[in-house]
Design a protein around this motif. Structure first.
Motif, PDB file in Angstrom:
ATOM      1  N   VAL A  67       0.842  -1.204   0.000  1.00  0.00           N
ATOM      2  CA  VAL A  67       0.000   0.000   0.000  1.00  0.00           C
ATOM      3  C   VAL A  67       0.877   1.254   0.000  1.00  0.00           C
ATOM      4  O   VAL A  67       0.632   2.205  -0.757  1.00  0.00           O
ATOM      5  CB  VAL A  67      -0.950  -0.004   1.217  1.00  0.00           C
ATOM      6  N   GLU A  68       1.915   1.243   0.817  1.00  0.00           N
ATOM      7  CA  GLU A  68       2.797   2.405   0.912  1.00  0.00           C
ATOM      8  C   GLU A  68       3.603   2.596  -0.368  1.00  0.00           C
ATOM      9  O   GLU A  68       3.841   3.737  -0.798  1.00  0.00           O
ATOM     10  CB  GLU A  68       3.738   2.256   2.108  1.00  0.00           C
ATOM     11  N   ALA A  69       4.027   1.502  -0.993  1.00  0.00           N
ATOM     12  CA  ALA A  69       4.757   1.617  -2.266  1.00  0.00           C
ATOM     13  C   ALA A  69       3.895   2.293  -3.319  1.00  0.00           C
ATOM     14  O   ALA A  69       4.379   3.141  -4.088  1.00  0.00           O
ATOM     15  CB  ALA A  69       5.196   0.226  -2.741  1.00  0.00           C
ATOM     16  N   ALA A  70       2.616   1.929  -3.351  1.00  0.00           N
ATOM     17  CA  ALA A  70       1.697   2.557  -4.295  1.00  0.00           C
ATOM     18  C   ALA A  70       1.504   4.031  -3.950  1.00  0.00           C
ATOM     19  O   ALA A  70       1.517   4.904  -4.839  1.00  0.00           O
ATOM     20  CB  ALA A  70       0.360   1.829  -4.298  1.00  0.00           C
ATOM     21  N   HIS A  88      10.637   5.545 -17.235  1.00  0.00           N
ATOM     22  CA  HIS A  88      10.658   5.947 -15.826  1.00  0.00           C
ATOM     23  C   HIS A  88      11.375   4.872 -15.018  1.00  0.00           C
ATOM     24  O   HIS A  88      11.473   3.708 -15.429  1.00  0.00           O
ATOM     25  CB  HIS A  88       9.237   6.187 -15.295  1.00  0.00           C
ATOM     26  N   ASP A  89      11.873   5.268 -13.866  1.00  0.00           N
ATOM     27  CA  ASP A  89      12.705   4.384 -13.049  1.00  0.00           C
ATOM     28  C   ASP A  89      12.038   3.054 -12.689  1.00  0.00           C
ATOM     29  O   ASP A  89      12.671   2.003 -12.794  1.00  0.00           O
ATOM     30  CB  ASP A  89      13.126   5.088 -11.751  1.00  0.00           C
ATOM     31  N   PRO A  90      10.782   3.042 -12.197  1.00  0.00           N
ATOM     32  CA  PRO A  90      10.215   1.761 -11.764  1.00  0.00           C
ATOM     33  C   PRO A  90      10.164   0.711 -12.873  1.00  0.00           C
ATOM     34  O   PRO A  90      10.475  -0.463 -12.636  1.00  0.00           O
ATOM     35  CB  PRO A  90       8.805   2.152 -11.289  1.00  0.00           C
ATOM     36  N   ALA A  91       9.808   1.111 -14.088  1.00  0.00           N
ATOM     37  CA  ALA A  91       9.739   0.142 -15.183  1.00  0.00           C
ATOM     38  C   ALA A  91      11.124  -0.373 -15.542  1.00  0.00           C
ATOM     39  O   ALA A  91      11.310  -1.571 -15.812  1.00  0.00           O
ATOM     40  CB  ALA A  91       9.069   0.761 -16.403  1.00  0.00           C
ATOM     41  N   ALA A 332       5.155  -3.868  -7.945  1.00  0.00           N
ATOM     42  CA  ALA A 332       5.813  -5.123  -8.313  1.00  0.00           C
ATOM     43  C   ALA A 332       7.202  -5.210  -7.712  1.00  0.00           C
ATOM     44  O   ALA A 332       7.615  -6.273  -7.206  1.00  0.00           O
ATOM     45  CB  ALA A 332       5.877  -5.248  -9.831  1.00  0.00           C
ATOM     46  N   LEU A 333       7.946  -4.118  -7.757  1.00  0.00           N
ATOM     47  CA  LEU A 333       9.291  -4.125  -7.175  1.00  0.00           C
ATOM     48  C   LEU A 333       9.243  -4.395  -5.672  1.00  0.00           C
ATOM     49  O   LEU A 333      10.057  -5.162  -5.139  1.00  0.00           O
ATOM     50  CB  LEU A 333       9.971  -2.779  -7.438  1.00  0.00           C
ATOM     51  N   LYS A 334       8.294  -3.791  -4.999  1.00  0.00           N
ATOM     52  CA  LYS A 334       8.155  -4.031  -3.554  1.00  0.00           C
ATOM     53  C   LYS A 334       7.727  -5.473  -3.296  1.00  0.00           C
ATOM     54  O   LYS A 334       8.204  -6.111  -2.346  1.00  0.00           O
ATOM     55  CB  LYS A 334       7.158  -3.047  -2.945  1.00  0.00           C
ATOM     56  N   THR A 335       6.840  -6.010  -4.134  1.00  0.00           N
ATOM     57  CA  THR A 335       6.398  -7.398  -3.987  1.00  0.00           C
ATOM     58  C   THR A 335       7.588  -8.342  -4.107  1.00  0.00           C
ATOM     59  O   THR A 335       7.768  -9.252  -3.274  1.00  0.00           O
ATOM     60  CB  THR A 335       5.343  -7.743  -5.058  1.00  0.00           C
ATOM     61  N   ILE A 336       8.410  -8.147  -5.117  1.00  0.00           N
ATOM     62  CA  ILE A 336       9.580  -9.008  -5.303  1.00  0.00           C
ATOM     63  C   ILE A 336      10.561  -8.839  -4.146  1.00  0.00           C
ATOM     64  O   ILE A 336      11.162  -9.820  -3.677  1.00  0.00           O
ATOM     65  CB  ILE A 336      10.247  -8.700  -6.654  1.00  0.00           C
ATOM     66  N   GLU A 337      10.700  -7.612  -3.662  1.00  0.00           N
ATOM     67  CA  GLU A 337      11.560  -7.376  -2.493  1.00  0.00           C
ATOM     68  C   GLU A 337      11.077  -8.199  -1.296  1.00  0.00           C
ATOM     69  O   GLU A 337      11.881  -8.817  -0.575  1.00  0.00           O
ATOM     70  CB  GLU A 337      11.566  -5.886  -2.146  1.00  0.00           C
ATOM     71  N   ILE A 338       9.788  -8.227  -1.067  1.00  0.00           N
ATOM     72  CA  ILE A 338       9.227  -8.997   0.048  1.00  0.00           C
ATOM     73  C   ILE A 338       9.423 -10.493  -0.187  1.00  0.00           C
ATOM     74  O   ILE A 338       9.790 -11.237   0.736  1.00  0.00           O
ATOM     75  CB  ILE A 338       7.740  -8.662   0.243  1.00  0.00           C
TER      76      ILE A 338
END
Length: 460
Positions: A67-70, A88-91, A332-338
């Protein structure tokens, strides 16, 4: 009597994969919130979400980090696109991460908003590649009966389910369907899984030769079949078909939309079942379903062909507005981090034996002909006669009734074609919650058995 909210739903929404006529009487299950593996309806009643939503909510509900990443990305750059060379950076970071995680060589990543879009893109890229290589006849794509690959015109043509074709004028020409690799239903008496796999590979080769190898471009398969029944491939299946595909220069596409990101206890299901594809389609658990995001991997051969076509035509004429959406990419990046930090994939692998023991134990139930799975996914098939494998009349809706009883017991599972019931919980499910899931499913089966007696149902 439907509640006010339910009535508003019935009068305003079209629900996918729903009997729209019957739905006017039954109405929806309206969910209001979720936490962990539990969701709650508007009356506050809890349900164990035994399907991870639609095979996708791997980290469960209300994960505050996602939620916070979004929120952070929404505040920084809520939207930009990847058209005409913008980025952009996230992609960028997500594409780099996926190249690192993929079990196959990857040159580039192309993002979509869903698994259907990903598989639709696979079709177009397959055609595009063969045009670039000067092989305009090599365009047919083989999928499998009961395979599920999406609902766009092209991806639904790949899908091998009758309901996705009937009255939709599908599949389109050039889409073929090989046999469903379901040993329980498809094997001959006494035929081992390995022997069955060899036979299926032989039949696949016969199909390619019959169609003409110069016309067959690709073969697409899920590591474990999802919406077609949660069907596990027989032993040796992918090893048997691989040389057939190689012999006739047929690309292998792995539909990892369900199996990707830990469902089978590995990052990608291909690793678990021994697939060596040219390309992957992915979606769902990439963001734990918190944001819509999917995509495909592009190998170097395909990328070079895409460049050649761009030189000739002047552009790469494909893409959608939300491809690589910055908020979805950040989630997605945060999900993979977790997944990495909390060893979610390893945890799924550790819990899988317990999950599969509880699943396979259901074969002892009088109604269950098969109960089989892999990792944290499984399916059971309801039969009228265990010895002959005869089924109830599909119109009786036995599996649907079982799922309805499960919901009354506080468990959400899904019925699928062929009187099958699927289970696919969030990867974060605890061992005691696995027990709760199967205890409630067992009770639902008992209630279904009693209902069958009351209705006087018999095998067809």
């Amino acid at each position: 009597m439907l509640s006010n909210l339910a009535t508003r739903d019935v009068e305003t929404l079209i629900h996918p994969y729903t009997n729209l006529a019957a739905f006017r009487q039954t109405g929806p299950l309206v969910l209001e919130r979720g936490h962990g593996v539990w969701v709650y309806d508007t009356d506050g009643r809890p349900y164990l979400e035994g399907m991870a939503g639609l095979w996708c909510t791997a980290l469960g509900y209300s994960n505050e980090e996602l939620v916070e990443a979004a929120r952070e990305q929404m505040a920084r750059l809520p939207f930009t696109h990847l058209f005409s060379g913008r980025s952009h950076d996230p992609a960028i970071e997500l594409a780099e991460t996926l190249k690192e995680l993929a079990p196959i060589p990857v040159s580039k990543v192309f993002f979509t908003s869903s698994g259907s879009e990903a598989n639709d893109t696979q079709v177009k890229l397959t055609w595009y590649l063969n045009n670039a290589l000067g092989r305009p006849q090599k365009k047919k794509i083989i999928a499998r009966q009961k395979g599920y690959h999406g609902v766009t015109v092209a991806s639904a043509s790949l899908t091998g389910l009758t309901a996705n074709h009937a009255d939709w004028d599908l599949p389109l020409p050039g889409f073929l369907h090989a046999a469903c690799p379901h040993h329980y239903r498809g094997a001959e008496p006494g035929e081992t899984e390995d022997a069955y796999s060899v036979r299926l590979a032989t039949e696949l080769e016969e199909m390619i030769l019959r169609e003409g190898p110069e016309t067959v471009a690709a073969f697409i398969a899920e590591p474990v079949m999802g919406a077609g029944g949660a069907i596990v491939p027989p032993k040796g299946y992918f090893a048997a078909i691989a040389p057939v595909l190689a012999r006739y220069d047929v690309r292998l596409i792995a539909d990892e939309v369900i199996c990707g990101f830990g469902r089978l206890g590995t990052w990608f299901g291909s690793e678990t079942v021994g697939m060596k594809p040219h390309s992957l389609s992915f979606a769902k658990a990439l963001t734990s379903a918190y944001m819509p995001l999917g995509g495909v991997t592009v190998d170097e051969t395909l990328y070079q062909a895409m460049q050649d076509q761009s030189r000739k035509i002047g552009t790469f004429g494909h893409g959608t507005t939300y491809s690589g959406h910055p908020v979805a990419s950040a989630v997605a990046l945060k999900t993979i981090e977790i997944y990495r930090r909390d060893k979610i994939i390893e945890g799924a692998a550790e819990k899988a034996p317990h999950f599969q023991r509880r699943l396979s134990a259901l074969e002892e139930h009088p109604l269950v002909g098969e109960a089989k799975g892999m990792g944290l996914i499984g399916g059971l098939e309801i039969v009228a006669d265990k010895a002959t494998k005869r089924q109830y009349d599909p119109k009786a809706g036995v599996a649907a009734r079982c799922v309805a009883f499960a919901q009354e017991e506080g468990l959400i599972v899904r019925f699928l074609t062929g009187d099958r019931v699927a289970v696919c919980p969030p990867l974060v499910i605890r061992p005691d919650e696995i027990d709760t899931l199967f205890d409630r499913l067992g009770t639902a089966l008992d209630r279904t058995q009693a209902w069958i007696r009351e209705q006087g149902l018999t095998a067809i």
